[in-house]
Design a protein around this motif. Structure first.
Motif, PDB file in Angstrom:
ATOM      1  N   LYS C  45       0.834  -1.192   0.000  1.00  0.00           N
ATOM      2  CA  LYS C  45       0.000   0.000   0.000  1.00  0.00           C
ATOM      3  C   LYS C  45       0.876   1.253   0.000  1.00  0.00           C
ATOM      4  N   PHE C  46       1.865   1.232   0.865  1.00  0.00           N
ATOM      5  CA  PHE C  46       2.717   2.408   0.959  1.00  0.00           C
ATOM      6  C   PHE C  46       3.432   2.652  -0.370  1.00  0.00           C
ATOM      7  N   SER C  91      -0.680   5.798   5.267  1.00  0.00           N
ATOM      8  CA  SER C  91      -0.107   4.516   4.868  1.00  0.00           C
ATOM      9  C   SER C  91       1.260   4.307   5.499  1.00  0.00           C
ATOM     10  N   TRP C  94       0.715   3.224   8.985  1.00  0.00           N
ATOM     11  CA  TRP C  94       0.155   1.882   9.181  1.00  0.00           C
ATOM     12  C   TRP C  94       1.284   0.883   9.422  1.00  0.00           C
ATOM     13  N   ILE C 128      -7.651   5.255   3.322  1.00  0.00           N
ATOM     14  CA  ILE C 128      -7.087   5.604   2.017  1.00  0.00           C
ATOM     15  C   ILE C 128      -8.209   5.959   1.048  1.00  0.00           C
TER      16      ILE C 128
END
Lengths: 166, 94, 494, 275, 81, 110, 143, 504
Positions: C45-46, C91, C94, C128
């Motif tokens: 995701k990042f 992100s 997280w 997000i």
């Protein structure tokens, strides 16, 4: 019930029913008659074990014949009795003239159908009503006054007995 | 003659009020059954008479016949209530 | 907006990736597998978010429409500078939080970890999604998704207090969103015919001043996650959650989603011009200022560390609203920047609180006497975090607060300037006792029966990282600053 | 509740009376109802279906689809009564017999042996019923005539009032008469519940199946004209015969459903002894 | 349509209906419902609806009264209104 | 012919009237049944006879059948009516209603 | 005389309203379930009265064709009928048959509903031992 | 083949019902497959009809017995009815498939009758939806009602009484409808809807027509349990067995609403309903009362199923109110909600069935700990709850979206407020349930039927419902999402064609 008996019972009921069908229907084309045949067959088969317990073709014819002889007499009796009760009902001092009571006697008719005919005849003649009837022919009759009761069992029993050959 | 039958029918239907009175007022259920039975027999005649008034009596006979037969069944069923013993003990015996 | 757009499925993938990983988390048999799935998803995701950064920095925006629900409205994504800023924060944090949860959850041997990680992932997706949403409908969708996904996290302990606070949480959040935000959204849709975020808002010319005010307030209070004053009390209540949850969600995801939504709505739907013309911004600023002051005062009186942090959050969130409400370029930049800066600062603080709890089982400040000597790393990080939140150099918080102050001066709101400065003092006032207790007091009766060690390594590492980032941001705020400036530019310019 | 009732009927009654004043006169030959649709039926029934009884032709042909569902309604009622009331069969603890000639009632406990299949002994219900030869004999006498009359009504629905439904009810009533005058057990032995149920479904099936047959033959559902090649007549007569077929189905269904409902109602679901 | 008879029967029908719902005995109510059906049958015949009259005669007399009596037999005759 | 049928109908109506009056006047339902059951049956018979005769005035085969059918109704009524009366009386007996008599005044004379 | 014409021309409609209200009253206000069922029956027949009244036609005969009795020669009825039947039949001479058809259905529905309602009443009685609604409610409240 | 589809859609279930009724006495095991097969055929037929109508854009007319419209009976399948047909058949099919075990357990020896009535009920609803004849609708209404009474009546101990009340009110409703048809007939002489629609505009000032409108709608309101006449619904639905409730609760009220829509739009014109009579305003207020009442009553219930029934009442208010807003948005919302609410209610009642199957009760308190013991069921249940609350992207949100938009467009802010209020109440209701099942420890319900599940695992064993129940249930709950996402397409491709062009 034996098959033989049932068969003859079927045939007898079939023809009686067909007679009625014709009277009901009033149409004599092939289509409706065949419908009638089928219907009568169905019904006759359905009822063959209950409507006519012991079928004797001649016996039944004689029974009907006797019955038609009995019928006018019965009507006449009914008519007479009707006028009697009519007078009773319409008379101003009705409460004095009526005297309801229950009458018990034993009939000599043994045939079940005969007993029923007798009982119904009693009921049909105004002034008397069959309250109860046992298998042995013990009758209790409700009569509205003494005059109505006086005629019982009397001639009516004799005539009914004659129909059923007793 | 049709007028005569019409008036007869009217008279008959007025007569019908009397058994109706009996079946409405009672006092016992048997009276009511009786009243209904009496209404039934009058209705049978009335049906035939209506047939005459319409001029189509053949159409009305079936109804009257069915009526006569079924009225009998209804009365029988109603009185059957009392034939069973239930009428004797468990209920008020009106 | 006259920005160039790039059609790409990446935003959708970024949202989807943590949802996709849930089944794997659910079927995982061992803890390690579960956690590694979480890591993998977080990293992907990042990276996805990061990969869009160059484009955004070039002034382009990435768009993708998932499904067209209404003829002119659907679930659609659009990555612009502001969204990018927020997504980047969320992100990146997280991953950090995942590391932290690992330590915390294992350290305390919490139950139902599968559920915990799953809903954590859902919450991140929703965050997000909010960040990337292209219209109000999408935003609302993910907003609700976040509310519901957070509920099991908030009530993770499944005891009486969790139940009460879960109820409170839902009452405010769902009540606000269904009762106020949804009708406001529909009314807007009815009057304007669109819900797409536009640079100057969509309301201009469609509504009169009264309606605009009502709608603005409905949005402000409806997105109750922002914790503006009458709708704030869920936040302290939600502190019963496990600390990583409090940390990520109540310092970053949930509250920032609220702030982000409000800002998005004000800039994208209501429009700065409308706000200015009808003088709505003044009312908003006033409400925010009141919240700032009152929340800080309440925070002073709290003994439980997490509650104090919570009220601090309430106050800090209102800075964001305040900054945007100022409508000056610096003010808005400050507000937006504050989302990032405060996130890093506050998450450090929460991590610290969690670490303390994890190591000693203590929740109250008054019991933390002398703890600084036992847990030096933690408490140093705490110091850095609070400096950032108060807004002192050398921490990132200083920069955002600087912009805010400049913004108030630019727009000539001296009273608000006073509020800002005063509240900073208050911030300092409620953080100071913590260090004082931790480092300078060692009451004789305050004895730890066993010598307290530092919290598990998995707890300490993340908080060091975030504290470090907080400091780095002071020296190198460019990524966020540029994004915020770009965002403000696109709102004001064009 | 009484007050609400009075209020409601007052309101409704007022409303109804107010609007009733706007009706066309009673028996007005020029009212819309008499001039819009019905003249077609009256004038075309002979040409279309060759059935002089307009009601029958409309019932079973023009609006035959309605009638199919009317029959289904009856079936649904039968199923509903069965479904609601029927109790599982249970062993009877004690049974009663009557010695017909004397009228003595005997009770037989579980272990005792029943006088099977005897002319003298007659099984009776636990609720005692008088031995009444008048009612029994009269009913026996009447039932065949009622039935033949009913069949006549079914068959002559084309030319005189009546038809499947009326005939079916009369047929059912005949069986009910049998049950009333004798007892339920005898009747169930003659026409079992199973056969009643299957016949009622079969009756509706005859109707719907005729329709489906038309469908199979390439015409629309219930368009009896399609049966012409099978019946070997022209289309108009095929319609007439089609009506007869469905009337028979209706009669079968109605008869057996009436019996079925009676079985369940009169014995409250036990189907051993009834009214 | 014979309006003279129609009026008379209508009155009787209404009387019968009122009686049927007011009589303090369910068996009587069932029987009066039967009588009500009989009168309605007449009414339909008067209005020339032979098929309806036929149906009403068969259903009202032959079936629905019997059903009602059967139901009353299995429940109770008692009623307070 | 018409006259005869009219007369028959009139007598029938008269019987019906008698039955109705009997239904009202007589003291208990046993005695009322005498009037209700029997006089009505007679009234029915006579009126039907009158009507059947009236049908026969226009003599044709179809009409003969109609007349027979009308008389068939009478026959059926003659069978069913006493049975129904008997059933009602029996019902009364089963419900333990003592008949009203002059000396005992049993039952409820109404 | 004017009143009489109004009476005659509307009597059926008024009667149907009265009957309907009687039925409705019984269904709403009566306490006994079988009474309600009786009321329901009356209620339904009221609508039948309404429909049949719609169908009535002054000076018309019953809706069975007079010339339906075609020559009874072996069933080729149709051609005989089409020969003179269609020409002779005038709509104004026959009562409107459509309402009758509809009402046959309504009667059937009525008897079906009656059957189901009685079945339910029997079940209720088995459950509570009474048919009075207030007694049942009392029992429910107690138990 | 395609031309006979409108007939097949109803004839196949009808014939199957007959066969099943007979088979119940001959071979019990044959009943279930026949019923399922028939409903599947019906569903496929309905789907094919929908596809065809959407593709061609023309309504399909089917003439029964070959007679043209005003003389005979015709079926008219247009966009609206095709949509509702698909919903009816789908709901009936899914519920039937999922409740095989319940039927076997609860109706021993009566499976045949149950299934036959079940299929008849469905057939009745199908017919009501498809028919183009006002009187035919009444007959089918009665079929559906009668079989519905039977299905409901054999439930818990209080079921007969509740059903009897339902029967009385249902009869009043149906009879009022019939009376309305009679008034229309006396005014126009026609029974066919299209024919009536052609005649009625010429007699807008007629009092008879006005009264026909009033009485027809009142009858339908009784049937759909609108506020002052809602009394029958909670008792009837909450007392019924779960297999029956899963069929009747989702469909009856919805189809009645559909009929109301049909009558107002296609029989009386939009012009008559909304402009000539201005019926909208009053009825929207009635709907508001229904919503508020239904929600508040639901709040007072402790029995889970009873709560659902009050929610159904509130949902009826949504649909009626939305329709009588009189604008395109509101009507779209009402019609979309017919679809959505059917699926939602089905889902909730299936969940109720599963809870009953597992725990043996329907008290709220007995849901304890179910999140732990049956996570998949609860996931579906949560989804259904969220849909009722109106959380995106479930379908409940989107119909509410349209309804609220319609309310705003019509300026009926009270209606909007009622909707929002009801959503909030629903949130309270469902989260209360979630809380109970989430927070409280799992109590071992020994009275549940599923005794076979192992007791060895000391409470930690996950005991899901049987697969045959769970799979359809999860399918339905996923449908909630799918419908939500595709709701825009449904509206633009189907519902917009169903609403007359005159409505803005």
């Amino acid at each position: 019930m034996k098959l033989q008996q049932r068969k003859s019972s079927f045939v007898i009921s079939f023809f009686i029913l067909l007679l009625f069908w014709v009277v009901f229907s009033g149409r004599f084309d092939l289509f409706h008659l065949s419908l009638g045949m089928i219907s009568c067959a169905i019904v006759a088969w359905f009822v063959s074990d209950l409507s006519i317990p012991n079928p004797r073709p001649m016996g039944i014819l004689r029974l009907w014949f006797n019955f038609f002889l009995y019928f006018p007499w019965l009507i006449w009796q009914i008519l007479l009795a009707n006028f009697h009760v009519m007078a009773l009902v319409l008379s101003p001092n009705m409460m004095e003239r009526i005297d309801p009571h229950i009458l018990r006697f034993r009939s000599r008719i043994r045939d079940e159908l005969g007993l029923v005919t007798f009982a119904n005849s009693i009921t049909l003649t105004p002034g008397t009503i069959t309250v109860h009837i046992s298998a042995y022919g013990d009758l209790s009759v409700h009569a509205i006054d003494k005059d109505s009761a006086a005629a019982l069992p009397g001639e009516m029993e004799a005539r009914v007995a004659r129909i059923f050959g007793e | 003659m049709d007028t005569y039958i019409l008036y007869s029918a009217m008279v008959l239907s007025v007569f019908m009020a009397i058994p109706l009175y009996r079946s409405v007022v009672g006092p016992t259920v048997k009276d009511r059954i009786m009243g209904v039975n009496a209404i039934g027999s009058k209705t049978t005649v009335l049906l035939i008479m209506i047939g005459f008034i319409f001029g189509r009596v053949d159409m009305f006979i079936d109804i009257a016949l069915a009526y006569a037969l079924l009225n009998f069944i209804a009365v029988l069923a109603a009185s059957r209530y009392f034939h069973k013993r239930k009428g004797l003990y468990q209920e008020m015996n009106r | 907006m006259t920005m160039e757009t790039v059609l790409s499925v990446k935003p959708f993938l970024a949202v989807l990736v943590s949802l996709v990983v849930i089944p794997f988390i659910v079927v995982s048999r061992t803890q390690n597998m579960r956690e590694s799935w979480t890591f993998i998803a977080g990293t992907i995701k990042f990276l996805l978010v990061l990969s869009m950064l160059p484009l955004v920095l070039k002034g382009k925006s990435v768009v993708y429409t998932v499904v067209q629900i209404f003829p002119d409205l659907g679930i659609a994504f659009r990555v612009d500078a502001f969204g990018m800023l927020f997504a980047l924060v969320a992100s990146s944090l997280w991953i950090v939080t995942s590391i932290y949860s690992l330590g915390y959850m294992r350290g305390l041997d919490e139950h139902s970890q599968t559920r915990y990680y799953s809903f954590f992932a859902v919450a991140l997706s929703a965050t997000i999604g909010v960040a990337f949403s292209a219209n109000l409908l999408t935003l609302y969708l993910f907003y609700e998704m976040l509310s519901l996904a957070t509920y099991p996290l908030v009530t993770h302990h499944q005891d009486r207090s969790a139940r009460t606070s879960g109820r409170k949480y839902l009452f405010y959040i769902l009540g606000g969103s269904i009762g106020l935000a949804l009708p406001a959204m529909l009314i807007t849709y009815h009057f304007t015919g669109t819900l797409d975020f536009a640079a100057h808002g969509v309301m201009a010319g469609h509504v009169n001043s009264g309606l605009a005010l009502v709608l603005s307030l409905m949005f402000l209070f409806g997105f109750a996650k922002v914790g503006i004053m009458p709708m704030h009390s869920w936040l302290p209540a939600a502190m019963v959650a496990p600390t990583p949850v409090s940390a990520l969600l109540h310092a970053v995801a949930v509250v920032k989603v609220g702030a982000f939504s409000v800002v998005r709505v004000f800039t994208g739907i209501v429009g700065v011009d409308t706000l200015a013309t009808f003088h709505i911004n003044e009312i908003i600023c006033t409400i925010a200022a009141i919240t700032v002051v009152v929340a800080s005062l309440i925070a002073l009186s709290q003994d439980e560390l997490k509650r104090r942090l919570a009220f601090s959050t309430i106050g800090q969130l209102s800075y964001i609203i305040l900054g945007v409400g100022l409508l000056s370029a610096s003010g808005m930049t400050g507000g937006m920047l504050h989302i990032a800066m405060h996130a890093f600062g506050k998450i450090t603080l929460f991590f610290c609180a969690g670490a303390i709890f994890c190591a000693t089982g203590i929740k109250n400040i008054s019991q933390m006497k002398g703890i600084g000597r036992q847990m030096p790393i933690t408490m140093t990080a705490f110091l850095i975090g609070s400096l950032s939140v108060v807004g002192l150099p050398p921490c990132g918080g200083f920069i955002s607060k600087w912009y805010l102050v400049v913004g108030t001066i630019e727009s000539g709101q001296m009273l608000l300037l006073l509020v800002l400065l005063g509240s900073s003092f208050l911030n300092a006032a409620y953080f100071f006792p913590v260090f004082y207790n931790a480092f300078f007091l060692s009451e004789p009766e305050m004895t730890f029966e066993n010598r307290v060690e530092e919290a598990p390594i998995w707890c300490v590492v993340p908080l060091t990282i975030t504290a470090g980032i907080s400091m780095v941001l002071f020296f190198y705020p460019q990524p966020f600053l540029n994004l915020a400036k770009l965002a403000v530019q696109s709102i004001n310019g064009g | 509740m009484k007050l609400i009732g009075k209020l409601t009927i007052f309101l409704c009654g007022t409303l109804l009376i107010v609007f009733a004043n706007k009706f066309p006169d009673f028996g007005d030959p020029h009212s819309p109802a008499a001039t819009h649709l019905s003249p077609y039926f009256i004038e075309h029934t002979m040409a279309d279906t060759s059935v002089p009884n307009i009601v029958t032709s409309v019932l079973a042909d023009y609006r035959g689809y309605d009638t199919m569902f009317e029959t289904t309604v009856i079936l649904a009622a039968g199923l509903a009564c069965f479904f609601l009331l029927r109790l599982p069969e249970e062993e009877e603890k004690e049974i009663y017999f009557r010695h017909v000639p004397t009228g003595v009632t005997i009770r037989i406990e579980e272990c005792g042996a029943a006088p099977e299949d005897s002319e003298v002994f007659q099984r009776i219900d636990s609720q005692w019923v008088p031995c009444d030869i008048i009612i029994r004999s009269t009913s026996r006498l009447l039932i065949p005539f009622i039935q033949i009359f009913a069949l006549y009504v079914v068959a002559h629905g084309h030319h005189s009032p009546g038809g499947g439904f009326q005939g079916g009810v009369v047929l059912g009533a005949a069986v009910i008469l049998f049950a009333i005058s004798h007892n339920l057990r005898t009747t169930v032995a003659k026409i079992g519940e199973k056969s009643a149920a299957i016949m009622s479904a079969a009756g509706v099936f005859i109707y719907a199946g005729t329709g489906a047959l038309c469908l199979v033959l390439g015409e629309s559902f219930l368009n009896y004209g399609a049966l012409a090649p099978i019946l070997g007549t022209d289309r108009v007569m095929a319609r007439s015969h089609g009506i007869l077929i469905v009337e028979i189905g209706v009669a079968l269904a109605v008869m057996s459903v009436m019996i079925w409902i009676y079985y369940n109602l009169s014995s409250a679901g036990k189907q051993d002894e009834g009214l | 349509m014979i309006w003279q008879l129609d009026l008379i029967i209508l009155v009787l029908v209404i009387v019968c209906a009122i009686a049927a719902i007011n009589v303090k005995d369910l068996l009587s109510a069932a029987i009066l419902l039967g009588a009500y059906s009989f009168l309605l049958c007449l009414l339909w015949a008067i209005m020339g609806a032979v098929d309806v009259a036929f149906t009403e005669a068969t259903v009202g007399a032959g079936v629905s009264t019997v059903f009602c009596v059967a139901a009353v037999f299995h429940t109770t005759r008692r009623t307070t209104d | 012919m018409n006259l005869i049928s009219a007369l028959l109908i009139a007598i029938g109506l008269f019987f019906f009237l008698g039955g109705s009056i009997g239904i009202i006047r007589l003291p208990d339902f046993y005695s009322r049944l005498h009037a209700a059951g029997m006089l009505d049956t007679m009234g029915l018979f006579l009126s039907m006879a009158g009507l059947a005769l009236y049908v026969l005035t226009d003599f044709s085969f179809a009409n003969v059948l109609v007349a027979i059918k009308i008389m068939l109704i009478v026959v059926f009524v003659f069978i069913t009516s006493p049975t129904a009366t008997h059933a009602i009386v029996d019902a009364g007996v089963r419900a333990v209603r003592e008949p009203w008599t002059k000396d005992k005044k049993g039952g409820n004379p109404i | 005389m004017d009143f009489l014409t109004v009476l005659i021309s509307r009597a059926n409609y008024w009667a149907y309203i009265i009957l309907m209200m009687i039925g409705l009253y019984a269904m709403i206000a009566k306490n006994n379930l079988v009474k309600k069922i009786v009321g329901m029956s009356i209620f339904q027949t009221a609508v039948i009265l309404f429909y049949v009244s719609i169908g009535a036609k002054q000076g018309a005969t019953i809706p069975i064709l007079l010339h339906g009795h075609a020559p009874e020669t072996g069933g080729n009825l149709a051609h005989a009928a089409t020969g003179h039947g269609t020409a002779a039949v005038q709509a104004v001479n026959y009562i409107n048959p459509l309402p009758h058809v509809l009402m046959l259905t309504a009667i059937v529905v009525g008897v079906a509903t009656l059957g189901v309602a009685l079945a339910l009443a029997i079940k209720v009685y088995k459950e509570y031992g009474t048919l009075e609604e207030n007694e049942i409610n009392q029992r429910l409240r107690r138990g | 083949m395609v031309n006979t589809l409108p007939a097949l859609v109803i004839i196949v279930p009808l014939l199957a019902a007959l066969v099943v009724a007979a088979a119940g006495f001959i071979n019990k095991r044959a009943c279930f497959p026949i019923a399922v097969g028939a409903l599947s055929v019906s569903f496929l037929g309905a789907a094919a009809l929908l596809v065809r109508v959407v593709n061609t854009g023309v309504a399909i007319e089917y003439r029964f017995a070959g007679w043209a419209a005003p003389m005979g009976i015709v079926y008219v399948i247009d966009h609206l009815s095709a949509l509702v047909l698909v919903v009816i058949t789908a709901v009936a099919l899914v519920n039937l498939v999922s409740s095989k075990q319940t039927i076997d357990r609860e109706f021993k020896d009566k499976e045949g009758a149950f299934l036959s009535l079940y299929v008849l009920f469905t057939a009745g609803l199908i017919g009501m939806t498809a028919t183009g004849d006002a009187f035919n609708l009444y007959v089918l209404l009665e079929i559906a009602s009668l079989s519905g009474y039977a299905l409901i009546g054999l439930g818990k101990t209080r079921a007969p009484l509740a059903t009897l009340n339902y029967l009385f009110l249902g009869t009043i409703g149906a009879t009022f409808y019939l009376l309305g048809v009679g008034y229309l007939y006396i005014a126009t002489g026609s029974l066919n809807m299209a024919d009536l629609a052609a005649i009625l505009p010429g007699m807008q000032n007629s009092g008879i027509v006005l009264f026909a409108f009033i009485i027809m709608l009142s009858g339908l309101f009784v049937k759909m349990a609108l506020f002052p006449v809602h009394g029958w619904l909670p008792g009837a639905y909450s007392q019924s067995s779960s297999a029956a409730a899963g069929l009747i609760a989702p469909l009856t009220t919805k189809v009645t609403v559909y009929i109301m829509v049909r009558i107002c739009l296609n029989l009386f014109s939009v012009d008559y309903t909304f402009h000539h009579l201005n019926a909208g305003d009053i009825l929207v207020w009635v709907a508001i009362a229904t919503i508020v009442f239904g929600s508040l009553s639901a709040l007072a219930q402790t029995d889970y199923k009873k709560m659902l029934t009050y929610i159904i009442i509130a949902e009826v208010g949504y649909m009626v109110g939305g329709f009588f807003l009189g604008n395109r948005m509101g009507m779209s919302g009402a019609i979309l909600h017919i679809v959505n609410d059917a699926v939602m209610t089905l889902c909730l009642f299936m969940a109720a069935g599963i809870f009953l199957w597992k725990t043996g009760t329907e008290e709220r308190g007995d849901l304890k700990g179910l999140f732990g013991s049956m996570p998949f069921t609860m996931a579906g249940f949560v989804l259904a709850g969220l849909s009722i609350i109106g959380v995106p992207p479930t379908c409940g949100f989107f119909s509410k979206w349209y309804l609220v938009s319609g309310g705003i467009a019509a300026g009926q802010y009270a209606f909007v407020a009622a909707l929002i209020f009801s959503s909030l109440i629903n949130a309270v209701l469902f989260f209360r349930l979630f809380e109970i099942s989430y927070f409280e420890p799992f109590a071992d319900h020994h009275h549940g039927s599923d005794k076979s599940a192992g007791h060895g695992g000391a409470g930690a064993v996950i005991r899901e419902a049987p697969m045959a129940m769970l799979v359809p249930f999860l399918f339905v709950s996923i449908m909630l999402l799918v419908l939500g996402i595709y709701s825009g397409r449904i509206v633009t491709n189907i519902i917009h064609f169903a609403i007359p062009a005159g409505v803005i």
